[in-house]
Design a protein around this motif. Structure first.
Motif, PDB file in Angstrom:
ATOM      1  N   MET A 145      65.098 -28.966  27.575  1.00  0.00           N
ATOM      2  CA  MET A 145      66.263 -28.493  28.327  1.00  0.00           C
ATOM      3  C   MET A 145      67.543 -28.430  27.483  1.00  0.00           C
ATOM      4  SD  MET A 145      64.943 -27.735  31.152  1.00  0.00           S
ATOM      5  CE  MET A 145      66.470 -27.194  31.898  1.00  0.00           C
ATOM      6  N   ILE A 146      67.619 -29.243  26.431  1.00  0.00           N
ATOM      7  CA  ILE A 146      68.869 -29.282  25.658  1.00  0.00           C
ATOM      8  C   ILE A 146      68.697 -28.585  24.314  1.00  0.00           C
ATOM      9  CG2 ILE A 146      70.557 -30.801  24.573  1.00  0.00           C
ATOM     10  CD1 ILE A 146      70.043 -32.742  26.905  1.00  0.00           C
ATOM     11  N   GLN A 176      63.577 -21.521  25.455  1.00  0.00           N
ATOM     12  CA  GLN A 176      64.651 -21.259  26.412  1.00  0.00           C
ATOM     13  C   GLN A 176      64.101 -20.620  27.681  1.00  0.00           C
ATOM     14  OE1 GLN A 176      68.224 -19.337  24.843  1.00  0.00           O
ATOM     15  NE2 GLN A 176      68.704 -18.677  26.895  1.00  0.00           N
ATOM     16  N   ARG A 206      71.633 -20.562  23.455  1.00  0.00           N
ATOM     17  CA  ARG A 206      72.296 -19.803  24.530  1.00  0.00           C
ATOM     18  C   ARG A 206      72.086 -18.297  24.353  1.00  0.00           C
ATOM     19  NH1 ARG A 206      75.834 -24.059  23.645  1.00  0.00           N
ATOM     20  NH2 ARG A 206      76.595 -25.109  25.506  1.00  0.00           N
ATOM     21  N   SER A 207      70.829 -17.921  24.036  1.00  0.00           N
ATOM     22  CA  SER A 207      70.568 -16.508  23.761  1.00  0.00           C
ATOM     23  C   SER A 207      70.631 -15.681  25.040  1.00  0.00           C
ATOM     24  CB  SER A 207      69.176 -16.347  23.164  1.00  0.00           C
ATOM     25  OG  SER A 207      68.917 -17.361  22.250  1.00  0.00           O
ATOM     26  N   THR A 262      67.815 -24.854  24.879  1.00  0.00           N
ATOM     27  CA  THR A 262      68.848 -23.934  25.343  1.00  0.00           C
ATOM     28  C   THR A 262      70.046 -23.919  24.396  1.00  0.00           C
ATOM     29  OG1 THR A 262      69.814 -25.662  26.683  1.00  0.00           O
ATOM     30  CG2 THR A 262      68.224 -24.249  27.763  1.00  0.00           C
ATOM     31  N   SER A 263      69.929 -24.571  23.225  1.00  0.00           N
ATOM     32  CA  SER A 263      71.109 -24.702  22.366  1.00  0.00           C
ATOM     33  C   SER A 263      71.552 -23.357  21.797  1.00  0.00           C
ATOM     34  CB  SER A 263      70.824 -25.681  21.234  1.00  0.00           C
ATOM     35  OG  SER A 263      69.720 -25.225  20.490  1.00  0.00           O
TER      36      SER A 263
END
Lengths: 194, 252
Positions: B47-48, B62, B54-55, B51-52
């Motif tokens: 989850m972190i 993601q 943020r595409s 998603t880092s």
């Protein structure tokens, strides 16, 4: 999958039974009250950390990503609709220009046609007039020639009449009486001919 | 001791990795604690770390993170409505925790955290505590309407209230025991079948020929247990939403 697991666990069991004598034998492990407290303490710590990470970091970030994507999609669709409207307007403007140009071309063609028609008309009229003038002069010439010829005819008739009278009577008539007689005769013949 | 080698209960033993007794309390780090830590690590990874970037166009990790989010969000919204979305972090954490605990428990040499009644009961108690605290904070005494449905005749109302109270009290028990029992029973069954293979192989040539049969059973059961693991995580999450919905909208 199960066979190596069982085999490995049998090894664990043996060491466990040898070393761990403090545990009560025969208590079903999930119901062993000795294990409750460490489980709960670690669950509180780890689930608390999980909740904190999810609520503070992960979920806002995922929400942000999804929101950004939704926003972007909406914007792109909006832009596409705007561009389509622009294209449609441009198409209409083009059609209008085309129609105007066609109308102008038509009026121009009409004007040119009218102008050429008028020019050719005037030219024709001028030509007609010229031809008529030529015709009139030619007719006048013919008339002249005819009257001149007619006067010649009178003198020829007088001469012929004098020669004839001379031959018939042996005396030469005077010129005035002969020409009067010829004029009278030709006048009556002209009346008859008419 | 061959009967110990195939003891199907042994897999639930709590083994202390570090003994730790602050303030006289037993806070030892056990194999279950280790698995909880691994669950925390894996969920955070998904989850972190996942998603880092943020595409706008998500990658695999993601995508998985977004799918997890949307799955839980749809469950919450479908069960408790938009007002339930304030409990999204709680339901999401519960779902991911239980899901990873159940699925990781199926791996060999791993440990099933959710096969401990104390863990599942603690989670269920957390849910009920949130339901009660939020219900009373939001609705005050009106929250008690949960036990007295409107439109019931006064004669049978006491019985209805009694039944509603019992069903409310039973909720944390049923919520925790359902998950615990499913995990426990499934893992015991797997171990029993595994024990059959060992016994048959050790029982001579004739019985060894039969050993593939329980092995086939294990293959099928493992697939079934994977289904149960996922389903129970979903059931836990959706029941949490149902109970939270009661706190949001008491009085049926």
């Amino acid at each position: 999958m199960a066979s190596p697991q069982t085999a490995a666990e049998s090894a664990v069991v043996k060491t466990e039974l040898a070393g761990d004598a403090t545990h009560q034998a025969g208590v079903f492990p999930p119901f062993d009250a000795h294990n409750f407290l460490p489980q709960i303490i670690w669950l509180v710590i780890i689930f608390g950390a999980l909740y904190w990470l999810m609520s503070r970091v992960a979920l806002p970030r995922v929400e942000g990503i999804l929101e950004a994507r939704r926003h972007r999609l909406a914007k792109d669709l909006d832009d596409a609709a705007k561009m389509q409207a622009q294209a449609k307007a441009a198409g209409e403007a083009y059609d209008k220009t085309l129609a105007e140009a066609r109308a102008r071309a038509q009026t121009m063609a009409q004007q040119t046609h009218d102008k050429l028609h008028a020019e050719s008309e005037t030219k024709r009229h001028a030509l007609d007039a010229e031809l008529n003038a030529k015709l009139a002069s030619a007719e006048r010439q013919i008339d002249d020639m005819r009257t001149r010829a007619m006067t010649n005819v009178a003198s020829i008739a007088e001469d012929t009449a004098m020669v004839l009278v001379d031959h018939l009577t042996g005396r030469r008539p005077d010129r005035q009486s002969v020409s009067a007689a010829v004029a009278a005769t030709s006048a009556t013949s002209a009346v008859k001919a008419n | 001791m061959p009967e110990n080698a195939i003891d199907p209960i042994h897999q639930f033993n709590i083994e202390r990795i570090f003994n730790f007794h602050p303030l006289g309390l037993d806070a030892s780090f056990t194999n279950a604690s280790l698995l909880m830590l691994i669950i925390l690590g894996l969920v955070s990874l998904l989850m972190i770390i996942g998603t880092s970037q943020r595409s706008m166009v998500p990658g695999r990790l993601q995508s998985a993170a977004e799918m997890s989010y949307e799955f839980v969000a749809n469950t919450v919204r479908g069960t408790a409505g938009d007002a339930g979305m304030k409990f999204m972090p709680l339901v999401f954490s519960l779902f991911m925790f239980v899901f990873f605990a159940n699925v990781l428990g199926l791996l060999p040499f791993s440990y099933t955290v959710t096969s401990q009644i104390v863990v599942t009961f603690a989670l269920a108690a957390l849910v009920m505590a949130v339901v009660i605290i939020y219900g009373i904070a939001k609705h005050g005494t009106h929250f008690l309407n949960l036990f007295a449905p409107s439109g019931v005749s006064p004669i049978i109302l006491p019985f209805i209230v009694l039944i509603e109270v019992i069903s409310f009290v039973a909720r944390p028990i049923s919520l925790s025991v359902r998950l615990f029992a499913n995990m426990l029973a499934g893992h015991i069954t797997l171990k029993v079948f595994g024990g059959f293979i060992v016994l048959l192989l050790g029982g001579g040539f004739a019985t060894a020929l039969l050993a593939p049969l329980p092995f086939l059973g294990i293959v099928i059961l493992t697939a079934f247990e994977l289904l149960v693991a996922v389903l129970q995580a979903y059931v836990f999450a959706i029941l949490t939403c149902v109970y939270l919905n009661d706190a949001i909208h008491p009085g049926h």
